[in-house]
Design an enzyme around this catalytic site. Sequence first.
Site, PDB file in Angstrom:
ATOM      1  N   ARG A 225      29.538  19.550 -63.896  1.00 21.05           N
ATOM      2  CA  ARG A 225      29.632  20.153 -65.240  1.00 21.05           C
ATOM      3  C   ARG A 225      31.079  20.478 -65.553  1.00 21.05           C
ATOM      4  O   ARG A 225      31.830  20.941 -64.686  1.00 21.05           O
ATOM      5  CB  ARG A 225      28.828  21.455 -65.315  1.00 21.05           C
ATOM      6  CG  ARG A 225      27.350  21.263 -65.173  1.00 21.05           C
ATOM      7  CD  ARG A 225      26.616  22.569 -65.454  1.00 21.05           C
ATOM      8  NE  ARG A 225      25.333  22.568 -64.793  1.00 21.05           N
ATOM      9  CZ  ARG A 225      24.904  23.526 -63.978  1.00 21.05           C
ATOM     10  NH1 ARG A 225      25.653  24.593 -63.727  1.00 21.05           N
ATOM     11  NH2 ARG A 225      23.727  23.425 -63.421  1.00 21.05           N
TER      12      ARG A 225
ATOM     13  N   HIS B 149      23.121  32.657 -62.403  1.00 17.88           N
ATOM     14  CA  HIS B 149      23.418  33.035 -61.014  1.00 17.88           C
ATOM     15  C   HIS B 149      23.282  34.549 -60.819  1.00 17.88           C
ATOM     16  O   HIS B 149      23.862  35.108 -59.898  1.00 17.88           O
ATOM     17  CB  HIS B 149      24.863  32.645 -60.603  1.00 17.88           C
ATOM     18  CG  HIS B 149      25.056  31.189 -60.363  1.00 17.88           C
ATOM     19  ND1 HIS B 149      26.237  30.555 -60.624  1.00 17.88           N
ATOM     20  CD2 HIS B 149      24.225  30.230 -59.865  1.00 17.88           C
ATOM     21  CE1 HIS B 149      26.141  29.276 -60.314  1.00 17.88           C
ATOM     22  NE2 HIS B 149      24.924  29.055 -59.855  1.00 17.88           N
TER      23      HIS B 149
ATOM     24  N   ASN C 101      10.530  28.488 -55.959  1.00 22.74           N
ATOM     25  CA  ASN C 101      11.530  27.986 -56.891  1.00 22.74           C
ATOM     26  C   ASN C 101      11.064  26.598 -57.311  1.00 22.74           C
ATOM     27  O   ASN C 101      11.260  25.616 -56.600  1.00 22.74           O
ATOM     28  CB  ASN C 101      12.892  27.940 -56.199  1.00 22.74           C
ATOM     29  CG  ASN C 101      13.994  27.486 -57.129  1.00 22.74           C
ATOM     30  OD1 ASN C 101      13.720  27.044 -58.251  1.00 22.74           O
ATOM     31  ND2 ASN C 101      15.226  27.581 -56.672  1.00 22.74           N
TER      32      ASN C 101
ATOM     33  N   ASN D 123      27.533  24.088 -55.970  1.00 22.91           N
ATOM     34  CA  ASN D 123      27.529  22.925 -56.845  1.00 22.91           C
ATOM     35  C   ASN D 123      27.617  23.392 -58.309  1.00 22.91           C
ATOM     36  O   ASN D 123      28.349  22.848 -59.108  1.00 22.91           O
ATOM     37  CB  ASN D 123      26.268  22.110 -56.570  1.00 22.91           C
ATOM     38  CG  ASN D 123      26.439  20.707 -57.042  1.00 22.91           C
ATOM     39  OD1 ASN D 123      27.570  20.197 -57.122  1.00 22.91           O
ATOM     40  ND2 ASN D 123      25.353  20.079 -57.407  1.00 22.91           N
TER      41      ASN D 123
ATOM     42  N   ARG E 295      11.237  32.222 -59.202  1.00 25.76           N
ATOM     43  CA  ARG E 295      12.547  32.144 -59.835  1.00 25.76           C
ATOM     44  C   ARG E 295      12.361  31.544 -61.234  1.00 25.76           C
ATOM     45  O   ARG E 295      11.761  30.472 -61.370  1.00 25.76           O
ATOM     46  CB  ARG E 295      13.467  31.244 -59.014  1.00 25.76           C
ATOM     47  CG  ARG E 295      14.799  31.100 -59.684  1.00 25.76           C
ATOM     48  CD  ARG E 295      15.640  30.031 -59.057  1.00 25.76           C
ATOM     49  NE  ARG E 295      16.914  29.971 -59.752  1.00 25.76           N
ATOM     50  CZ  ARG E 295      17.583  28.864 -59.957  1.00 25.76           C
ATOM     51  NH1 ARG E 295      17.105  27.716 -59.525  1.00 25.76           N
ATOM     52  NH2 ARG E 295      18.729  28.895 -60.578  1.00 25.76           N
TER      53      ARG E 295
ATOM     54  N   LYS F   2      10.834  24.511 -53.877  1.00 27.20           N
ATOM     55  CA  LYS F   2      11.411  25.210 -52.723  1.00 27.20           C
ATOM     56  C   LYS F   2      10.598  26.461 -52.511  1.00 27.20           C
ATOM     57  O   LYS F   2      10.255  27.142 -53.490  1.00 27.20           O
ATOM     58  CB  LYS F   2      12.842  25.649 -53.053  1.00 27.20           C
ATOM     59  CG  LYS F   2      13.915  24.718 -52.600  1.00 27.20           C
ATOM     60  CD  LYS F   2      15.221  25.503 -52.561  1.00 27.20           C
ATOM     61  CE  LYS F   2      16.351  24.698 -53.102  1.00 27.20           C
ATOM     62  NZ  LYS F   2      17.545  25.457 -53.380  1.00 27.20           N
TER      63      LYS F   2
ATOM     64  N   MET G  39      32.164  19.056 -52.331  1.00 29.71           N
ATOM     65  CA  MET G  39      33.504  19.580 -52.048  1.00 29.71           C
ATOM     66  C   MET G  39      34.002  19.220 -50.648  1.00 29.71           C
ATOM     67  O   MET G  39      35.185  18.978 -50.446  1.00 29.71           O
ATOM     68  CB  MET G  39      33.519  21.101 -52.268  1.00 29.71           C
ATOM     69  CG  MET G  39      34.880  21.716 -52.163  1.00 29.71           C
ATOM     70  SD  MET G  39      36.132  20.950 -53.248  1.00 29.71           S
ATOM     71  CE  MET G  39      36.034  22.006 -54.683  1.00 29.71           C
TER      72      MET G  39
HETATM   73  P1  AMP Z   1      25.589  25.224 -52.875  1.00 28.88           P
HETATM   74  O1  AMP Z   1      25.308  24.665 -54.242  1.00 28.88           O
HETATM   75  O2  AMP Z   1      25.815  26.712 -52.876  1.00 28.88           O
HETATM   76  O3  AMP Z   1      24.600  24.780 -51.838  1.00 28.88           O
HETATM   77  O4  AMP Z   1      27.003  24.597 -52.421  1.00 28.88           O
HETATM   78  C1  AMP Z   1      27.178  23.213 -52.295  1.00 28.88           C
HETATM   79  C2  AMP Z   1      28.649  22.908 -52.212  1.00 28.88           C
HETATM   80  O5  AMP Z   1      29.229  23.599 -51.101  1.00 28.88           O
HETATM   81  C3  AMP Z   1      28.944  21.425 -52.005  1.00 28.88           C
HETATM   82  O6  AMP Z   1      30.007  21.017 -52.859  1.00 28.88           O
HETATM   83  C4  AMP Z   1      29.386  21.377 -50.554  1.00 28.88           C
HETATM   84  O7  AMP Z   1      30.262  20.314 -50.306  1.00 28.88           O
HETATM   85  C5  AMP Z   1      30.107  22.706 -50.445  1.00 28.88           C
HETATM   86  N1  AMP Z   1      30.359  23.077 -49.050  1.00 28.88           N
HETATM   87  C6  AMP Z   1      29.481  23.403 -48.086  1.00 28.88           C
HETATM   88  N2  AMP Z   1      30.128  23.607 -46.901  1.00 28.88           N
HETATM   89  C7  AMP Z   1      31.459  23.400 -47.146  1.00 28.88           C
HETATM   90  C8  AMP Z   1      32.649  23.432 -46.349  1.00 28.88           C
HETATM   91  N3  AMP Z   1      32.606  23.727 -45.054  1.00 28.88           N
HETATM   92  N4  AMP Z   1      33.834  23.157 -46.962  1.00 28.88           N
HETATM   93  C9  AMP Z   1      33.882  22.851 -48.275  1.00 28.88           C
HETATM   94  N5  AMP Z   1      32.808  22.798 -49.070  1.00 28.88           N
HETATM   95  C10 AMP Z   1      31.596  23.060 -48.517  1.00 28.88           C
END
Ligand code: AMP
Length: 377
Positions: free
Chosen positions: A218, A155, A7, A188, A66, A14, A260
């Site tokens: 976004r 996605h 990626n 994200n 990717r 990655k 989050m």
């Molecule tokens: P990703 O882009 O799929 O890696 O997801 C990233 C997002 O998932 C970020 O906003 C993180 O804060 C959120 N995230 C990961 N673990 C948790 C959790 N236990 N509770 C709430 N948000 C989470």
Amino acid sequence: MKILVLNSGSSSLKFQLFDMTCHKVLYSGLIEQVRDHQQAIKTMVEKLSGQGHIRQLADLDAIGHRVVHGGECFKQPTLINQQTIEAIEQLIPLAPLHNPANLLGIKMARQYAPDIPQVAVFDTSFHAGLPDYACIYGLPYELYNKHHIRRYGFHGTSHHYVSKKAARFLQDYHNLEHPRLISLHLGNGASAAAIDNGQSIDTSMGMTPLEGLLMGSRSGDLDPAILFYLARETGADIQTLDDLLNKQSGLKGICAQNDMRLIIKQAEQGDKLSKLAIKIFCYRIKKYIGAYTAALNGADAIIFTGGIGENSAVIREQVCKNMNSLGIKLDKHKNQQASDNILELQSQTSKVKILVIKTNEELEIATQTYTAIRDPQ
Ligand code: AMP
């Protein structure tokens, strides 16, 4: 059978090495702050050879890349040759940030290993079969013909992976065939997809990943006239507006934070804007669940995936709250569970199953690469 998944981003590389005979990850790596992709590939090979997995890239059986935007040309994973590269180059205007970086990875890998098969796996191809009424915007039709302006969706690798897992699970444990699924990839970046019997029939991201749900930075859906208004009132130029909507908006725009986990913490400590950001995030998802329930003429299951969907019971609870008229009822106790396997969170009286499925885009790219080299089209 060793397959490397690459990626290649604008500033990071990655990679994951899979043994596809047993679907095992042999090595997983990330090289950050990449300025020179040739150097990054060299560093990656050193890491892989240092662990004794390969001596050189040419020792691999295949590489899966990717690629973010496949436009209308690429409806499936595609073996890479000069023609493929040129077609991906032509799609750069549709994904000016991502496709050039993906192409750099492809070109470097081909330079080091010209004789092994390499496959491009596109984020868009799972959505390539969207019906015309779901992918054509309400703009003059000639803009579609001339400029290829339409919904492509993204996605796709993740929605495809989790929807296949969900379908297998629903068949094995609930005797349910040809399920109607609503897949929620909440990370994200965030998107929803309506999937009917394995086919994506609608998705929330559009010509670019900006449309749809509220995301980390976004905006997702908004009235396009806001842009004209801002341009007139503030004199903002196109680059400023692009930056505003892609990088300064969403959760970050509302509460100055895009992670989050931290937003939930801040909300628990009473921060009003963090609470509001969570409410907007969940409400937007709820609206898409309603829309896709209508598009599918009823849903059999909702899938939560991505960092937030997989890990946040708080968000899942808010999304599913007051949805009983659609047959969606979450069991709050089950919602607190965590597992690497598929979780089922619906209450006994819920008509719709609520599943948590960990996504694995790299494994899906490796699987699709394996299939593409085994059964070339
Ligand atoms: P990703 O882009 O799929 O890696 O997801 C990233 C997002 O998932 C970020 O906003 C993180 O804060 C959120 N995230 C990961 N673990 C948790 C959790 N236990 N509770 C709430 N948000 C989470």
